[in-house]
Design an enzyme around this catalytic site. Structure first.
Site, PDB file in Angstrom:
ATOM      1  CD1 TRP A 102     144.341  91.317  -0.622  1.00 50.51           C
ATOM      2  CD2 TRP A 102     145.421  89.394  -0.266  1.00 50.51           C
ATOM      3  NE1 TRP A 102     145.522  91.340  -1.331  1.00 50.51           N
ATOM      4  CE2 TRP A 102     146.192  90.182  -1.136  1.00 50.51           C
ATOM      5  CE3 TRP A 102     145.893  88.128   0.106  1.00 50.51           C
ATOM      6  CZ2 TRP A 102     147.422  89.759  -1.643  1.00 50.51           C
ATOM      7  CZ3 TRP A 102     147.115  87.695  -0.399  1.00 50.51           C
ATOM      8  CH2 TRP A 102     147.865  88.513  -1.265  1.00 50.51           C
ATOM      9  CG  ASP A 172     144.065  91.903   5.809  1.00 51.08           C
ATOM     10  OD1 ASP A 172     144.948  92.753   6.006  1.00 51.08           O
ATOM     11  OD2 ASP A 172     144.126  91.041   4.907  1.00 51.08           O
ATOM     12  CE  LYS A 196     150.516  94.697   0.268  1.00 48.42           C
ATOM     13  NZ  LYS A 196     149.365  93.942   0.676  1.00 48.42           N
TER      14      LYS A 196
END
Ligand SMILES: *Cc1c(COP(=O)(O)O)cnc(C)c1O
Length: 361
Positions: A102, A172, A196
């Protein structure tokens, strides 16, 4: 009805009481005679839902008043572009730490819009640790400094933030948001996809310091400009209405049933310790991350034998422990134990692992 223990990395398990509440309100939300899915986002009743979600998020995360909370779409992945388009407009430079896929995707996207610098990477050891950072290597006039706080695929987390001085820190936090208290004032921008730890997929939360809004590049699409959404209360266009409603229910659960982020942290630490302690003492399984950088949320582990790993994943699924297969890029197993995974789920998993170890020693 038989519910499994779901260790999916995302979308992932939601608190059962939240699902039950949503089910009970499905046909008639608070006497409106409609489902939240069906109502106009411009209606008074929906306005109270989105306002309630924002107020709860501010309360639970203790977000300072000089930060805007935006409910966007496009996932955390869209933020990989939105961040540079909105912030990379001073020196045109930004620093990135590469701690996984990511983080790397975020860096690659930023490199399309300006001078993105890699200040450190842990790719040499399959991202199994967080690199030690030396502020002397940071770009002093960078427009921002980007990290991926919790690395979902590899199971690492920053326990210490980089010292970036006046350079805004952008993080993030998709896979660790709401897992424990976080000092929002240390960041310029925080962003997270919902699927999530917050809600079903569909909403992306951006928490941004107000002075960082309004500097977007001219080429920035209207929908990618933070200003657009800040000026319109996240209602420039139709927001992901139902997902925001689900997030509100999750936040109510977090505040009223769990008792806030401090309690959530204690529960999450207990769950993670249970699994890590077992892994550290097992003769069959071992964790893949250096102890000091271990995530509370995503716990990868292996036996060291691909066939045995596959056998474990298969037998675990048959026993009601699903989605334990590791990410396709690393193999092995990964137990994602987000907020909604109860302690009993981790206890049951460890008991199952012990039994598997005995049978396969
Ligand atoms: C899941 C995840 C993403 C991708 O999120 P999307 O909403 O699918 O774009 C980005 N970063 C992290 C840390 C993640 O865990």
């Amino acid at each position: 009805m038989a519910r499994v223990y779901n260790f999916s990395a995302g979308p992932s398990a939601l608190p059962e009481s939240v699902l039950a509440k949503a089910a009970s309100e499905m046909l008639d939300y608070e006497g409106s005679g409609q489902s939240v899915m069906e109502m106009s986002h411009r209606s008074k009743v929906y306005q109270s839902i989105i306002d309630g979600a924002e107020a709860l998020l501010r309360e639970v995360m203790q977000i300072p008043d000089n930060y805007k909370v935006l409910f966007l779409q496009g996932g955390a992945s869209s933020q990989f572009a939105m961040v540079p388009m909105n912030l990379m407009t001073g020196s045109g430079k930004a620093d990135y730490v590469i701690t996984g896929q990511w983080a790397k995707k975020a860096y690659k996207e930023a490199a399309r819009y300006g001078q993105a610098n890699v200040v450190a990477s842990s790719e040499d050891k399959t991202f199994s640790y967080i690199p030690k950072l030396d502020p002397a290597t940071f770009t002093p006039d960078a427009d921002y400094f980007h990290i991926c706080m919790n690395n979902t695929i590899y199971g690492t987390v920053y326990n210490e933030l980089p010292e970036t001085g006046d350079v805004p820190l952008v993080a993030d936090i998709s896979s660790c948001v709401l897992s424990k208290p976080i000092d929002v004032s240390k960041f310029g921008v925080l962003y997270a996809g919902a699927q999530k730890n917050m809600a079903p997929a569909g909403v992306t939360v951006v928490i941004i310091r107000e002075d960082l809004i309004g500097k977007a590049m001219d080429i920035t699409p209207t929908m990618f400009n933070y200003q657009t959404h800040a000026d319109n209360g996240s209602m420039f266009n139709t927001p992901p209405c139902y997902t925001i409603y689900m997030m509100k229910l999750v936040l109510e659960w977090l505040r009223d049933e769990i008792g806030g982020l401090q309690n959530m942290q204690a529960i999450n630490e207990k769950k993670a310790a249970l699994l890590y302690d077992y892994l550290d003492n097992s003769k069959l399984f071992r964790g893949t991350v250096v102890p000091e950088d271990r995530s509370l949320m995503n716990i990868p582990f292996v036996t060291g034998n691909d066939e045995l790993d596959a056998k474990f994943v298969k037998e675990a699924a048959a026993a009601g422990f699903v989605n334990l297969k590791g990410h396709r890029s690393v193999g092995g197993m990964r137990a994602s134990i987000y907020n909604a995974m109860p302690l009993e789920g981790v206890e049951a998993l460890v008991a199952f692992m012990k039994q598997f170890e005995q049978e396969n020693a």
